[in-house]
Write a protein that holds these residues in place. Structure first.
Motif, mmCIF file in Angstrom:
data_model
loop_
_atom_site.group_PDB
_atom_site.id
_atom_site.type_symbol
_atom_site.label_atom_id
_atom_site.label_comp_id
_atom_site.label_asym_id
_atom_site.label_seq_id
_atom_site.Cartn_x
_atom_site.Cartn_y
_atom_site.Cartn_z
ATOM 1 N N ALA A 105 0.613 -1.213 0.019
ATOM 2 C CA ALA A 105 0.081 0.042 0.040
ATOM 3 C C ALA A 105 0.848 1.219 -0.085
ATOM 4 C CB ALA A 105 -0.975 0.011 1.303
ATOM 5 N N CYS A 106 1.893 1.203 0.858
ATOM 6 C CA CYS A 106 2.663 2.419 1.034
ATOM 7 C C CYS A 106 3.522 2.718 -0.417
ATOM 8 C CB CYS A 106 3.888 2.225 2.251
ATOM 9 S SG CYS A 106 3.072 2.142 3.585
ATOM 10 N N ARG A 107 4.063 1.603 -1.140
ATOM 11 C CA ARG A 107 4.729 1.587 -2.389
ATOM 12 C C ARG A 107 3.711 2.151 -3.509
ATOM 13 N NH1 ARG A 107 6.448 -3.060 -2.599
ATOM 14 N NH2 ARG A 107 5.040 -3.992 -3.800
ATOM 15 N N GLN A 108 2.581 1.810 -3.626
ATOM 16 C CA GLN A 108 1.610 2.117 -4.625
ATOM 17 C C GLN A 108 1.063 3.599 -4.426
ATOM 18 O OE1 GLN A 108 -0.282 -2.049 -5.313
ATOM 19 N NE2 GLN A 108 -1.468 -1.098 -4.043
ATOM 20 N N VAL A 109 0.811 3.980 -2.921
ATOM 21 C CA VAL A 109 0.392 5.459 -2.635
ATOM 22 C C VAL A 109 1.645 6.368 -3.058
ATOM 23 C CG1 VAL A 109 -0.530 6.911 -1.126
ATOM 24 C CG2 VAL A 109 -1.352 4.764 -1.114
ATOM 25 N N LEU A 117 1.756 7.233 -6.655
ATOM 26 C CA LEU A 117 1.036 8.326 -7.118
ATOM 27 C C LEU A 117 1.531 9.490 -6.698
ATOM 28 C CD1 LEU A 117 -2.642 6.507 -6.500
ATOM 29 C CD2 LEU A 117 -1.669 7.206 -8.516
ATOM 30 N N LEU A 118 2.037 9.687 -5.428
ATOM 31 C CA LEU A 118 2.062 10.975 -4.649
ATOM 32 C C LEU A 118 3.626 11.500 -5.171
ATOM 33 C CD1 LEU A 118 0.104 10.612 -1.429
ATOM 34 C CD2 LEU A 118 -0.523 11.810 -3.543
ATOM 35 N N GLY A 119 4.261 10.578 -5.738
ATOM 36 C CA GLY A 119 5.759 11.058 -5.987
ATOM 37 C C GLY A 119 6.468 10.927 -4.753
ATOM 38 N N CYS A 120 6.192 10.159 -3.717
ATOM 39 C CA CYS A 120 6.984 9.974 -2.692
ATOM 40 C C CYS A 120 7.555 8.488 -2.227
ATOM 41 C CB CYS A 120 6.043 10.274 -1.387
ATOM 42 S SG CYS A 120 5.427 11.851 -1.379
ATOM 43 N N ASP A 121 8.471 8.466 -1.534
ATOM 44 C CA ASP A 121 8.985 6.989 -1.112
ATOM 45 C C ASP A 121 8.198 6.433 -0.122
ATOM 46 O OD1 ASP A 121 9.771 8.342 1.418
ATOM 47 O OD2 ASP A 121 11.952 8.395 0.739
#
Length: 286
Positions: A102-106, A109-113
């Motif tokens: 979930a963290c990787r996919q979001v 989208l947001l351009g964050c690690d």
């Protein structure tokens, strides 16, 4: 004239006659026992073995019932089944999940690690607020976007944070056996609206077997192991506390259920769960 036999002599003759008869019957009984043995015990002869003839339909019915439902061996850890409704936890029991996905996919989208998203979604506590029903999706997204300083389409973010679940296929035979026994079931879970909606859209057959009764934290307004959620779940199930069995992977939630008068099993893996259900008296697992 021959004297009449005494009582002692007559008893002795009768005893000898009975012993002779028993010596003739015992071999026949042994043959009959081997002939009518259960299939798992019957020696293979390559010939069709006739079924025994019962003197009445009632005796035949009793025989069939005994073969289908053999008596459980007595054991000190075997209980009498009293639970008539079964609640399953969702995450780590019926489905597996990985927050890192979930963290990787979001993050994509947001351009964050991933660490940044984990801190924004999980470490900040907004995910727990969403699951407990204290905030709604719009406020959750607003806090998330504020934390990372970026935004994206709401539906895309909710999809990305939810597409981390996979069905625990090992539970399908367990649920199927309970369904065949006519045992009503439901789901009791700490979850949020986006996660539940995503799982429902997958149309998992396992969840269809369990049925529509679901006690969900974001709808009830509190999370396990709060006693209020168990009380609400019992009302949704329509059963008294002592008639409910709960299966959860977190020991604190299991303890919370037992504190409310439920029976509960700590889920470790499916083979262990089957042994626990058998020990509780669920005959479909014998």
């Amino acid at each position: 004239m021959q004297a009449a036999p005494t009582v002692e002599h007559a008893c002795g003759l009768a005893f000898e006659s009975c012993r002779d008869m028993l010596s003739r019957v015992q071999p026949l009984a042994q043959v009959a026992t081997e002939r009518w043995a259960m299939p798992s015990q019957r020696p293979h002869t390559g010939r069709r073995i006739r079924r025994p003839i019962f003197p009445s339909k009632r005796a035949a019915s009793t025989h069939r019932t005994a073969r289908r439902f053999p008596l459980l061996p007595h054991h000190k850890d075997t209980y009498v089944l009293t639970s008539t409704f079964v609640y399953f936890d969702l995450g780590k029991v019926l489905v597996t999940f990985d927050p890192e996905i979930a963290c990787r996919q979001v993050g994509q989208l947001l351009g964050c690690d991933s660490p940044t998203i984990r801190a924004a979604m999980y470490d900040s506590g907004i995910e727990e607020l969403l699951e407990s029903g204290k905030i709604h999706e719009a406020e959750f997204l607003d806090r998330l976007f504020t934390h990372v300083g970026r935004s994206a389409a709401a539906d895309d973010v909710l999809e990305a944070m939810s597409a981390m679940f996979r069905l625990n296929t090992s539970m399908l035979p367990v649920v199927s056996r309970l369904v065949n026994e006519g045992i009503p079931m439901g789901i009791l879970s700490n979850t949020c609206g986006p996660h539940w909606d995503w799982i429902q859209r997958q149309n998992y057959g396992l969840l269809r077997l369990i049925g529509p009764r679901a006690a969900l934290s974001y709808k009830i307004g509190c999370m396990k192991p709060d006693p209020q959620i168990y009380s609400a779940a019992a009302e949704i199930a329509g059963f008294a506390a002592d008639q409910i069995l709960f299966i959860d992977d977190r020991i604190e939630n299991v303890q919370g259920a037992t504190d409310c008068g439920w029976r509960a099993i700590h889920y470790v893996d499916t083979p262990t769960l089957v042994r626990d259900l058998r020990a509780m008296g669920y005959r479909c697992f014998v």
